[in-house]
Design an enzyme around this catalytic site. Structure first.
Site, PDB file in Angstrom:
ATOM      1  CB  VAL A  78       3.978   5.981   8.522  1.00 23.48           C
ATOM      2  CG1 VAL A  78       4.152   7.428   8.594  1.00 23.48           C
ATOM      3  CG2 VAL A  78       3.726   5.242   7.313  1.00 23.48           C
ATOM      4  CG  ASN A 136      -1.865  13.094   3.812  1.00 29.48           C
ATOM      5  OD1 ASN A 136      -3.061  13.098   3.098  1.00 29.48           O
ATOM      6  ND2 ASN A 136      -0.753  13.374   3.172  1.00 29.48           N
ATOM      7  CE1 TYR A 140      -5.133   4.503  -1.157  1.00 28.10           C
ATOM      8  CE2 TYR A 140      -7.229   4.331  -1.850  1.00 28.10           C
ATOM      9  CZ  TYR A 140      -6.218   5.038  -1.430  1.00 28.10           C
ATOM     10  OH  TYR A 140      -6.327   6.294  -1.161  1.00 28.10           O
TER      11      TYR A 140
HETATM   12  N1  NAI Z   1      -5.545  11.824  -4.323  1.00 30.05           N
HETATM   13  C1  NAI Z   1      -6.756  11.259  -4.342  1.00 30.05           C
HETATM   14  O1  NAI Z   1      -7.323  11.094  -5.350  1.00 30.05           O
HETATM   15  C2  NAI Z   1      -6.968  10.764  -2.897  1.00 30.05           C
HETATM   16  C3  NAI Z   1      -6.059  10.524  -1.936  1.00 30.05           C
HETATM   17  N2  NAI Z   1      -6.385  10.137  -0.693  1.00 30.05           N
HETATM   18  C4  NAI Z   1      -5.587   9.916   0.240  1.00 30.05           C
HETATM   19  O2  NAI Z   1      -5.049  11.222   0.623  1.00 30.05           O
HETATM   20  C5  NAI Z   1      -3.813  11.128   1.134  1.00 30.05           C
HETATM   21  C6  NAI Z   1      -2.812  11.971   0.288  1.00 30.05           C
HETATM   22  O3  NAI Z   1      -3.007  11.614  -1.306  1.00 30.05           O
HETATM   23  P1  NAI Z   1      -2.072  12.088  -2.352  1.00 30.05           P
HETATM   24  O4  NAI Z   1      -1.509  13.585  -1.911  1.00 30.05           O
HETATM   25  O5  NAI Z   1      -2.924  12.186  -3.684  1.00 30.05           O
HETATM   26  O6  NAI Z   1      -0.875  11.116  -2.514  1.00 30.05           O
HETATM   27  P2  NAI Z   1       0.517  11.042  -2.417  1.00 30.05           P
HETATM   28  O7  NAI Z   1       0.787   9.703  -2.790  1.00 30.05           O
HETATM   29  O8  NAI Z   1       1.104  12.039  -3.201  1.00 30.05           O
HETATM   30  O9  NAI Z   1       0.874  11.407  -1.116  1.00 30.05           O
HETATM   31  C7  NAI Z   1       0.972  10.334  -0.282  1.00 30.05           C
HETATM   32  C8  NAI Z   1       2.501  10.929   0.592  1.00 30.05           C
HETATM   33  O10 NAI Z   1       2.689   9.800   1.493  1.00 30.05           O
HETATM   34  C9  NAI Z   1       4.374   9.803   1.503  1.00 30.05           C
HETATM   35  N3  NAI Z   1       4.622   8.229   2.028  1.00 30.05           N
HETATM   36  C10 NAI Z   1       4.381   7.224   1.352  1.00 30.05           C
HETATM   37  N4  NAI Z   1       4.960   6.283   2.292  1.00 30.05           N
HETATM   38  C11 NAI Z   1       5.300   6.731   3.222  1.00 30.05           C
HETATM   39  C12 NAI Z   1       6.074   6.113   4.504  1.00 30.05           C
HETATM   40  N5  NAI Z   1       6.364   4.865   4.618  1.00 30.05           N
HETATM   41  N6  NAI Z   1       6.347   7.075   5.566  1.00 30.05           N
HETATM   42  C13 NAI Z   1       6.209   8.326   5.551  1.00 30.05           C
HETATM   43  N7  NAI Z   1       5.669   8.889   4.204  1.00 30.05           N
HETATM   44  C14 NAI Z   1       5.118   8.197   3.249  1.00 30.05           C
HETATM   45  C15 NAI Z   1       4.727   9.921   0.127  1.00 30.05           C
HETATM   46  O11 NAI Z   1       6.157  10.237  -0.097  1.00 30.05           O
HETATM   47  C16 NAI Z   1       3.604  10.959  -0.277  1.00 30.05           C
HETATM   48  O12 NAI Z   1       4.372  12.380   0.120  1.00 30.05           O
HETATM   49  C17 NAI Z   1      -3.426   9.589   1.146  1.00 30.05           C
HETATM   50  O13 NAI Z   1      -3.568   9.260   2.431  1.00 30.05           O
HETATM   51  C18 NAI Z   1      -4.355   8.955   0.030  1.00 30.05           C
HETATM   52  O14 NAI Z   1      -4.571   7.639   0.199  1.00 30.05           O
HETATM   53  C19 NAI Z   1      -7.824   9.609  -0.591  1.00 30.05           C
HETATM   54  C20 NAI Z   1      -8.798   9.713  -1.434  1.00 30.05           C
HETATM   55  C21 NAI Z   1      -8.498  10.335  -2.929  1.00 30.05           C
HETATM   56  O1  LIG Z   2     -12.925   5.447  -7.601  1.00 28.11           O
HETATM   57  C1  LIG Z   2     -11.636   5.415  -8.153  1.00 28.11           C
HETATM   58  O2  LIG Z   2     -11.603   4.490  -9.205  1.00 28.11           O
HETATM   59  C2  LIG Z   2     -10.392   6.162  -7.923  1.00 28.11           C
HETATM   60  O3  LIG Z   2      -9.456   6.170  -8.560  1.00 28.11           O
HETATM   61  C3  LIG Z   2     -10.539   6.956  -6.330  1.00 28.11           C
HETATM   62  C4  LIG Z   2      -9.195   7.510  -6.032  1.00 28.11           C
HETATM   63  O4  LIG Z   2      -8.151   7.354  -6.694  1.00 28.11           O
HETATM   64  C5  LIG Z   2      -9.134   7.635  -4.741  1.00 28.11           C
HETATM   65  O5  LIG Z   2     -10.137   7.802  -3.775  1.00 28.11           O
HETATM   66  C6  LIG Z   2      -7.919   7.113  -3.796  1.00 28.11           C
HETATM   67  O6  LIG Z   2      -8.409   7.152  -2.478  1.00 28.11           O
END
Ligand code: NAI
Ligand SMILES: O=C(O)C(=O)C[C@H](O)C(=O)CO
Length: 252
Positions: A66, A92, A159
Site C-alpha cells: 500500500v 484494512n 499508531y
Molecule cells: N487486532 C487489534 O487489536 C486491532 C486491530 N486494528 C486494525 O485492524 C486491522 C487488522 O489488524 P490485525 O489483523 O490485528 O493485524 P495484522 O498486523 O495481522 O494485519 C495487518 C495486515 O496488513 C498487512 N500489511 C502490512 N503492511 C502492508 C503493506 N505495506 N501493504 C499491504 N499490506 C500490508 C500485513 O501483512 C497484515 O496481513 C489493522 O488495520 C489494525 O490496525 C484496530 C484495532 C484493534
Molecule cells: O489499548 C491498547 O492498549 C491496545 O493494545 C489496543 C489495541 O492493540 C488496538 O486497539 C490496536 O488498534
C-alpha cells in the site's frame, strides 16, 4: 453460503491486509454473503483464499504494497481484470504487528514514519487507485482505524496518530466522493484477538477485559458484521461516520 439478504451477492470486494487476522475474517465474511473477494496483502494470501474457497466462496489474490503507488495501481488492474468493477473496498492493511510500543519520548522515528506511511498514506494510495473502478456504479469504502484514537492508549502515539488521521481523511473522502454515490465510513475496533495482538500482549485474552461492558475481548469475527452493514444497502444513507466496535470499553 449463508446469504443474509444484505444484497452483497455477486458484489466485487477488495480487502487489503487480508493475509491473516481481521482482514482474513473480512474476506471470509464477504465471501459467505456471496461476494467475490480480492484478497490483497504484502504477505501471501493463499491460505486466506483457500479458506474462503473451502467454505464455498470465491476469492482471488494479488500482491499489494500500500506504500507503493505502482503496486496499488497494479492491484486495481487485477481487480478490474477479475471483476470488471469494484463495489466495496476495505482498507484494512496496517503496520501493526511489527510496531514497537514505547513512551512517546522514546518512540522509534522509523516506526513513526512507517505507521504514517502504511496506515494513513496507504489508505489514500489504495483509494485513489480503486475509486475509478467504483465511480460508474457507486460503492462503499470502509477504512479500518482503531478505538485507541478515542482511548488515547499510551505507548502507541505513532499508531494512534496514524489511525486518527484515517478517521480525518475518511471524512474528506466522504464529502468528495458522495456526489458520485460512493460512501466512506470507518470501523474503529477495540483490542481484538488476532495473531498480531497475541504478539503484542502477553495475557491477550484478559487484556483490558475489566473495562469491557461485554466482559471479553473481540475475536476477528466480532468485527465483520459492522463491515457487512457498512457495505450493504442497510447503511445506504450513512457516510463519513466511525463505528466503534470495542465491547463497550469506551463510549464516544
Ligand atoms: N487486532 C487489534 O487489536 C486491532 C486491530 N486494528 C486494525 O485492524 C486491522 C487488522 O489488524 P490485525 O489483523 O490485528 O493485524 P495484522 O498486523 O495481522 O494485519 C495487518 C495486515 O496488513 C498487512 N500489511 C502490512 N503492511 C502492508 C503493506 N505495506 N501493504 C499491504 N499490506 C500490508 C500485513 O501483512 C497484515 O496481513 C489493522 O488495520 C489494525 O490496525 C484496530 C484495532 C484493534
Ligand atoms: O489499548 C491498547 O492498549 C491496545 O493494545 C489496543 C489495541 O492493540 C488496538 O486497539 C490496536 O488498534
Amino acid at each position: 453460503m449463508g446469504v443474509t439478504g444484505l444484497g452483497l451477492e455477486g458484489k466485487a470486494v477488495i480487502v487489503t491486509g487480508a493475509a491473516q487476522g481481521i482482514g482474513r475474517a473480512f474476506a471470509m465474511a464477504f465471501a459467505a454473503e456471496g461476494a467475490r473477494v480480492l484478497a490483497a496483502d504484502i504477505a501471501c494470501c493463499k491460505d486466506t483464499c483457500a479458506l474462503v474457497e473451502a467454505a464455498g466462496g470465491t476469492c482471488v489474490t494479488t500482491a499489494l504494497d500500500v506504500t507503493d503507488a505502482a503496486s496499488c495501481r497494479a492491484m486495481a488492474q487485477a481487480a478490474q481484470d477479475a471483476f470488471g468493477a469494484v463495489d466495496v473496498l476495505v482498507n484494512n492493511a496496517a503496520f501493526f504487528a511489527a510496531l514497537k510500543r514505547a513512551p512517546f519520548m522514546e518512540l522509534d522515528e522509523d516506526d513513526w514514519d512507517k505507521a504514517m506511511n502504511v496506515n494513513t498514506k496507504g489508505v489514500w494510495q489504495v483509494s485513489r487507485a480503486v475509486v475509478p473502478l467504483m465511480k460508474a456504479q457507486g460503492g462503499s469504502i470502509i477504512n479500518i482505524a482503531s478505538a485507541t484514537v478515542f482511548s488515547g492508549s499510551p505507548h502507541w502515539m505513532h499508531y494512534v496518530a496514524s489511525k486518527g488521521a484515517v478517521i480525518a481523511i475518511s471524512r474528506v473522502m466522504a464529502k468528495e466522493l458522495g456526489p458520485d454515490n460512493m460512501r466512506v465510513n470507518v470501523i474503529a475496533p477495540g483490542f481484538t484477538l488476532t495473531e498480531a495482538s497475541f504478539g503484542h500482549i502477553e495475557d491477550a485474552r484478559n487484556y483490558g477485559v475489566g473495562r469491557a461492558a461485554l466482559c471479553r475481548n473481540a475475536e476477528a469475527e466480532d468485527i465483520t458484521g459492522g463491515a457487512l452493514y457498512l457495505a450493504s444497502k442497510l447503511s445506504g444513507f450513512m457516510t463519513g461516520q466511525t463505528l466503534v466496535i470495542d465491547d463497550g470499553k469506551q463510549f464516544i
